[in-house]
Scaffold this active site. Sequence first.
Site, PDB file in Angstrom:
ATOM      1  N   HIS A   1       0.677  -1.149   0.019  1.00  0.00           N
ATOM      2  CA  HIS A   1      -0.029  -0.041   0.137  1.00  0.00           C
ATOM      3  C   HIS A   1       0.806   1.260   0.078  1.00  0.00           C
ATOM      4  CE1 HIS A   1      -4.267  -1.204  -0.001  1.00  0.00           C
ATOM      5  NE2 HIS A   1      -3.943  -2.023   1.019  1.00  0.00           N
TER       6      HIS A   1
ATOM      7  N   ASP B   1      -5.088   1.802   1.706  1.00  0.00           N
ATOM      8  CA  ASP B   1      -5.530   1.235   3.121  1.00  0.00           C
ATOM      9  C   ASP B   1      -6.135   2.277   3.993  1.00  0.00           C
ATOM     10  OD1 ASP B   1      -3.035   2.569   2.925  1.00  0.00           O
ATOM     11  OD2 ASP B   1      -2.072   1.202   4.534  1.00  0.00           O
TER      12      ASP B   1
ATOM     13  N   HIS C   1      13.042   1.856 -27.988  1.00  0.00           N
ATOM     14  CA  HIS C   1      13.684   0.644 -28.216  1.00  0.00           C
ATOM     15  C   HIS C   1      14.134   0.335 -29.644  1.00  0.00           C
ATOM     16  CE1 HIS C   1      12.441  -0.131 -24.258  1.00  0.00           C
ATOM     17  NE2 HIS C   1      11.068   0.005 -24.453  1.00  0.00           N
TER      18      HIS C   1
ATOM     19  N   TYR D   1      -7.159   7.595 -17.478  1.00  0.00           N
ATOM     20  CA  TYR D   1      -8.325   8.059 -16.901  1.00  0.00           C
ATOM     21  C   TYR D   1      -8.471   9.547 -17.330  1.00  0.00           C
ATOM     22  CZ  TYR D   1      -8.005   4.227 -13.541  1.00  0.00           C
ATOM     23  OH  TYR D   1      -7.706   3.006 -13.019  1.00  0.00           O
TER      24      TYR D   1
ATOM     25  N   GLU E   1      -0.870   8.470  10.535  1.00  0.00           N
ATOM     26  CA  GLU E   1      -2.222   8.091  10.832  1.00  0.00           C
ATOM     27  C   GLU E   1      -2.940   8.993  11.482  1.00  0.00           C
ATOM     28  OE1 GLU E   1      -0.588   4.528  13.077  1.00  0.00           O
ATOM     29  OE2 GLU E   1      -1.148   3.254  11.374  1.00  0.00           O
TER      30      GLU E   1
END
Length: 391
Positions: free
Chosen positions: A100, A105, A240, A296, A370
């Site tokens: 994560h 999370d 490449h 997106y 946190e």
Amino acid sequence: MNELHQQVLAQLPQCITDRRWLHRHAELSFEERETSDYIERALRAIEGLTLSRPTPTSVMAVLRTERSGRRLAIRADIDALPIQEENELEFRSCHAGVMHACGHDGHAAILLNAVRLLAARRPALCGELRFIFQHAEETPPGGAVEVIRAGVLDNVDEVFGLHLTSTLPTGRFGVRGGVLTSATDRFEIGVSGKGGHSSMPQECVDPIVTGAQIILALQTVLSRSLCPSDAAVLSVCEAHAGSAYNIIPGDMQLIGSVRSYDERVRKTAERRIREICAGVAAAAGAQAQVNYIRGYDSIHNDPALTDWARGLIARTFGSKAVCELSPIAPGDDFCYYDQVCPGFFLELGAANPEKGSDAPHHNARYRLDEDALAYGMEYTVALLSERCRLA
Ligand code: NI
């Protein structure tokens, strides 16, 4: 201290426990089996919810109230990344090579614990709340299109989401009306020439020289085809070709990305890439195949909802907590939600250098602070309960 703030502080240890469990059991996009089972089990223990699985690894919980009102949805993404974690944490990922490293999370733990707090407030709410734990944000075409196809937004009036960010300190809320994130596209260019001996270029069509001209000419897409106020970035990131010092190869492959904030700019970039490749290749007698893959879209925040949310954040956390953002580069498949109904998505600060929580996202040492989980819970509960409060 108000009541909600106290409830959030009391809930924080459980939120941290959930976040650490999810962190430890990090799973890749479309493989979130343990993650979604954990979330479903936790939701089952909360009274008054109706649960469903829109897809095998996503979970939705619906909280219906006794009275009619707005139908709101909020989404948390739950997937991790193919990165070997380098943090020395007791709850570091137990899945080798999966981590994560983007804070999903934290998103899942914030929403799960906001659901716990909101379910307890059900008698004071009206309308309906849908909590979407969405799989596979990290891997385009992404999980959003799948859960929307499964009906999670049917008849929904407004949709919300957030992303933790190490670009803002903990406790700051990054807000912007209108375009928030970039559209993230990929292009692949195959240049075909004619291979041969390096000593006889007249017998060959050299794809490396043609490819090099294409790389340089692509730099003019932004500088010559867009107006100065149009923001975009184009980078060729892979080239490449060749296998030996004395062989002119037959082909060359170029791969790169375009990020833009406006559909018109996006279309212009694609058109100019195609024209430049075809023109430069034709001049050299080579051929160029362009594969332009849309990623997106941009997230568009509804202006009225943004103004309302900005006021809510200022009332709840003080006006200094609001940080006005310019458009940001990372993409997110939340864009597909706000194409269905008005939406609001924000960036929630989770950086604290003193705790070592300032590594960039998608880095092996990414580590969210946190303390940000408490801000996320309080914001989510305040937002949804004010948006569906009984008049
Ligand atoms: Ni992310």
